[in-house]
Design an enzyme around this catalytic site. Structure first.
Site, mmCIF file in Angstrom:
data_model
loop_
_atom_site.group_PDB
_atom_site.id
_atom_site.type_symbol
_atom_site.label_atom_id
_atom_site.label_comp_id
_atom_site.label_asym_id
_atom_site.label_seq_id
_atom_site.Cartn_x
_atom_site.Cartn_y
_atom_site.Cartn_z
ATOM 1 N N GLU A 316 -49.277 31.692 30.379
ATOM 2 C CA GLU A 316 -49.758 30.989 29.183
ATOM 3 C C GLU A 316 -50.447 31.893 28.169
ATOM 4 O OE1 GLU A 316 -50.903 30.857 32.301
ATOM 5 O OE2 GLU A 316 -53.040 30.426 32.423
ATOM 6 N N HIS A 340 -45.847 23.003 31.120
ATOM 7 C CA HIS A 340 -46.984 23.565 31.860
ATOM 8 C C HIS A 340 -47.682 24.666 31.050
ATOM 9 C CE1 HIS A 340 -49.049 24.915 35.643
ATOM 10 N NE2 HIS A 340 -49.051 26.050 34.976
ATOM 11 N N GLU A 341 -46.907 25.615 30.567
ATOM 12 C CA GLU A 341 -47.545 26.728 29.836
ATOM 13 C C GLU A 341 -48.168 26.237 28.533
ATOM 14 O OE1 GLU A 341 -48.002 28.974 31.765
ATOM 15 O OE2 GLU A 341 -46.337 28.708 33.153
ATOM 16 N N HIS A 344 -51.573 24.626 29.102
ATOM 17 C CA HIS A 344 -52.665 25.594 29.258
ATOM 18 C C HIS A 344 -53.379 25.870 27.930
ATOM 19 C CE1 HIS A 344 -52.837 26.967 33.378
ATOM 20 N NE2 HIS A 344 -51.551 27.292 33.436
ATOM 21 N N GLU A 363 -55.414 25.393 36.673
ATOM 22 C CA GLU A 363 -54.065 25.028 37.123
ATOM 23 C C GLU A 363 -53.928 23.557 37.529
ATOM 24 O OE1 GLU A 363 -51.709 26.832 36.415
ATOM 25 O OE2 GLU A 363 -52.554 28.841 36.235
ATOM 26 N N ASP A 418 -54.239 37.866 44.251
ATOM 27 C CA ASP A 418 -52.772 37.834 44.341
ATOM 28 C C ASP A 418 -52.285 37.429 45.730
ATOM 29 O OD1 ASP A 418 -52.511 38.657 41.728
ATOM 30 O OD2 ASP A 418 -52.351 40.792 42.255
ATOM 31 N N TYR A 426 -53.032 23.952 42.102
ATOM 32 C CA TYR A 426 -52.119 23.230 41.212
ATOM 33 C C TYR A 426 -51.999 21.763 41.625
ATOM 34 C CZ TYR A 426 -50.298 27.744 39.519
ATOM 35 O OH TYR A 426 -50.164 28.977 38.960
HETATM 36 N N1 BES Z 1 -51.114 31.088 34.878
HETATM 37 C C1 BES Z 1 -50.037 30.832 35.756
HETATM 38 C C2 BES Z 1 -49.504 32.074 36.404
HETATM 39 C C3 BES Z 1 -50.528 32.825 37.219
HETATM 40 C C4 BES Z 1 -51.466 32.164 37.993
HETATM 41 C C5 BES Z 1 -50.525 34.199 37.203
HETATM 42 C C6 BES Z 1 -52.400 32.886 38.716
HETATM 43 C C7 BES Z 1 -51.440 34.917 37.930
HETATM 44 C C8 BES Z 1 -52.391 34.269 38.703
HETATM 45 C C9 BES Z 1 -48.921 30.077 35.060
HETATM 46 O O1 BES Z 1 -49.374 29.136 34.145
HETATM 47 C C10 BES Z 1 -48.222 29.284 36.112
HETATM 48 O O2 BES Z 1 -48.856 28.469 36.701
HETATM 49 N N2 BES Z 1 -46.956 29.519 36.321
HETATM 50 C C11 BES Z 1 -46.170 28.768 37.266
HETATM 51 C C12 BES Z 1 -45.570 27.599 36.538
HETATM 52 C C13 BES Z 1 -45.177 26.428 37.349
HETATM 53 C C14 BES Z 1 -46.287 25.863 38.176
HETATM 54 C C15 BES Z 1 -44.609 25.351 36.434
HETATM 55 C C16 BES Z 1 -45.097 29.691 37.808
HETATM 56 O O3 BES Z 1 -45.016 30.827 37.337
HETATM 57 O O4 BES Z 1 -44.373 29.323 38.712
HETATM 58 ZN ZN ZN Z 2 -50.370 27.548 35.138
#
Ligand code: BES
Ligand code: ZN
Length: 649
Positions: A316, A340-341, A344, A363, A418, A426
């Site tokens: 996002e 989703h993005e 955010h 999330e 990570d 979520y």
């Molecule tokens: N912000 C996240 C990605 C993220 C979270 C990167 C934690 C590093 C640490 C992004 O918004 C996200 O949640 N992406 C998901 C989307 C899905 C849940 C629709 C993805 O990449 O799968």
């Molecule tokens: Zn997210």
């Protein structure tokens, strides 16, 4: 809560942390700083304590009770030949104490050439030291500041292995002719390409000058100008204060296509039309979200389509979400990612988690908003299917996680964020909000969310700030419907509280008997009428298959539905999971192709795990070693641990 109260909470948290909980004299916070410089990680000090301190960021060395970075000016040159970003970061500081303290910044694998400090443009060289490197947190940079200095200019260069940067060869792009670079800062990787206070509780504005080879275009999480001449020098500004994890840069052969008045897409020319068509509803999503949750505060909302090695589905980055090309399915079936993005822009970018323990505030709220946007644009049936799949994801995650990792306000001390990534923040977060909505009614809950976003706009908040706000609002307004004990259970205890809502969809439940009849041999796969099935139904149908299927059952399914050749990456993934655990060889060429051409960890991690768990370690190693050079550093890190064990680096 006012920003002042919020800040005080953070400060008290930080002081309590440094002084072993009870001391609160300002000096005690220097203990943390001293330890940081000596290379003792905040995580180490904490192991003896019972609970993590609210508002303390255990993943940053920065002494944010002494200084706050308010603005950053970047002047950076991108060197594709050496895989190095080189230049200067000039930080504007707010001093919070009168005492002479060094400034501690976060870095990871940076080469620091020189540091100057002073007032405005009157800068002189100053002493700096790099402390001991922590494997998760990187290396603290301690800078000796002259009295009253508020500007610090750091000349530095990144390492070719920077954890937050991926350098792509031309053959890894859609066009094949130009190199590509992108950054991914969340959670704690901004420090691998900018020395700064890399904590989500610190918000700053930024300006940047980015120098690239002239045939390429640079874009950032800032005010991109599609008309900007392609001349190798690009200027940006991000006038709203954002946390460091939202600073982002990409450089490549990028063109732009508008999708609506405020929305458009950047992509390599080969992907531009397909992306703009797939995501054409973005403008409607933006308008629908504004209607319920308040105005969009970031001016434009554009998408950047990255090469397939991008390790996430989406990120996002403000004004410019970074998106994997693997969701361009041709039928808009995977556009919940865009919702989703976009969401955010409220939950996350406007109101931000103060530490990574509070990630669920980002999330969980975003997942809830995503479902609402999907309902608004695509209707009730789609809404229920998205919710039901989310619930199933949550159950699957709960099945194989330790209790401590099922807690929304998760204790991450001493851990690499990570490594702890899961569906819990979520889907459990979203389900919690859905329960609140069910209990007080949608209208009242929407009003609450609108007020919440306005109240905390451009702030970073903790789980406890949220709870305090809830106490002042919904818990007082709805004493019959809500009680604090239950809310605490959601936030601080593992699992799903009893009596929680369980979203289901008729479009799914009607598939259960069909699957059963096929499994028991009553009907043939070819007799199942799948002509109007959506992607969601395919996913539900496949994910609900038993652990073991026979070779002939697999052949029958594949023959009837062409699953090995599915163009939809989510369906292909579900099928490949079945194929791996049942040793279905005809799908292995596709599996190898999938694992070597896509870098999205949501797919790769479970597939590699599945290979290892089903005795195909050798195959996992062979494919991984072959694909590794093309993977993002994060993809290499997390999957090495899956394949070679937790100590692999
Ligand atoms: N912000 C996240 C990605 C993220 C979270 C990167 C934690 C590093 C640490 C992004 O918004 C996200 O949640 N992406 C998901 C989307 C899905 C849940 C629709 C993805 O990449 O799968
Ligand atoms: Zn997210």
């Amino acid at each position: 809560m006012s920003p002042r109260i919020l800040y005080t909470t953070l400060l008290i948290g930080a002081l309590a942390f440094a002084g072993g909980c009870t001391k609160s004299e300002p000096e005690s916070s220097s203990a943390q700083v001293a330890d940081a410089v000596q290379g003792k990680s905040p995580g180490d000090q904490q192991q003896a304590q019972a609970a993590p301190e609210s508002g303390v960021d255990y993943h940053s060395f920065a002494n944010t009770d002494d200084f706050l970075v308010k603005h950053v000016d970047l002047d950076l040159e991108v060197h594709f030949d050496r895989k190095v970003i080189e230049g200067e970061a000039k930080l504007q500081l707010e001093r919070l104490t009168d005492q002479k303290k060094p400034l501690i910044l976060d870095t990871r694998d940076l080469h620091i050439e020189s540091v100057r400090a002073g007032h405005g443009s009157q800068l002189q060289p100053v002493k700096f030291t790099l402390g001991k490197t922590d494997p998760h947190l990187g290396t603290p940079l301690s800078i000796e500041l002259p009295q009253n200095a508020t500007t610090v200019a750091i000349r530095y260069s990144t390492s070719p292995d920077a954890s937050g940067v991926q350098w792509l060869e031309p053959q890894q792009t859609a066009g094949g002719d130009f190199p590509f670079l992108f950054t991914q800062a969340q959670a704690i990787h901004a420090r691998s390409f900018i020395p700064l206070q890399d904590s989500p509780k610190v918000r700053m504005t930024y300006n940047a000058t980015i120098r690239t080879p002239p045939e390429l275009r640079a874009v950032m999480s800032a005010n991109n100008d599609p008309q900007a001449a392609k001349d190798g020098v690009y200027e940006f500004s991000m006038p709203q204060p954002i946390p460091s994890y939202l600073i982002a840069l990409a450089v490549g052969d990028l063109d732009f296509k508008p999708m609506g008045e405020r929305t458009g897409v950047y992509a390599e020319p080969e992907l531009l039309d397909a992306a703009a068509a797939e995501f054409e509803d973005t403008e409607s999503m933006l308008e629908a979200t504004e209607k319920v949750y308040g105005p969009y505060r970031w001016d434009r909302y554009d998408l950047l389509i990255l090469p397939p090695s991008f390790p996430f589905g989406g990120m996002e980055n403000p004004r410019l979400s970074f998106i994997t090309p693997t969701v361009i399915a041709g039928d808009k079936s995977l556009v919940a990612l865009i919702a989703h993005e976009l969401a955010h822009s409220w939950s996350g970018n406007l109101v931000t988690n103060a530490s990574w323990r509070d990630l669920w505030l980002n999330e969980g709220f975003t997942t809830y908003l995503t479902n609402r946007i999907m309902q608004n644009i695509y209707g009730d049936e789609r809404y229920r299917m998205e919710m039901a799949l989310g619930y199933d994801d949550l159950e699957a995650d709960l099945a194989d996680r330790e209790d401590r990792d099922e807690i929304m306000a998760i204790d991450l001390r001493g851990r690499d964020p990570d490594d702890v990534f899961s569906n819990i923040p979520y889907e459990k977060g979203s389900l919690f909000l859905y329960e609140l909505e069910q209990k007080i009614g949608r209208e009242a809950f929407d009003q609450f969310l609108l007020d919440y976003f306005n109240h905390f706009s451009f702030e970073s908040i903790t789980t406890e700030d949220f709870l305090a706000y809830l106490q002042q609002t919904l818990l007082q307004q709805y004493p019959q419907q809500l009680n604090e004990a239950r809310i605490r259970q959601w936030i601080y205890e593992p699992g799903i509280p009893e009596g929680a809502p369980h979203p289901r969809s008729d479009a799914f439940t009607k598939l259960d008997p069909l699957r059963d009849q096929w499994l028991s041999g009553e009907i043939a796969a070819a007799d199942i009428d799948t002509s109007d099935w959506t992607f969601h139904q395919w996913k539900y149908f496949l994910d609900g298959m038993p652990e073991k299927l026979s070779e002939s059952q697999l052949r029958e399914l594949d023959g009837a539905f062409g699953l090995t050749d599915s163009k939809n990456n989510e369906i292909a993934f579900s099928w490949l999971m079945i194929a791996v655990r049942n040793d279905y060889q005809p799908a292995f060429a596709r599996l190898e192709d999938f694992l070597t051409s896509i870098g999205r960890n949501k797919f790769l991690r479970p597939l590699y795990r599945n290979l290892v768990d089903s005795g195909k370690q050798e195959m996992a190693v062979r494919i991984f070693e072959e694909a590794k050079a093309g993977y993002h550093p994060l993809t290499v890190k997390v999957n090495s641990r899956v394949i070679y064990g937790p100590d692999a680096s």
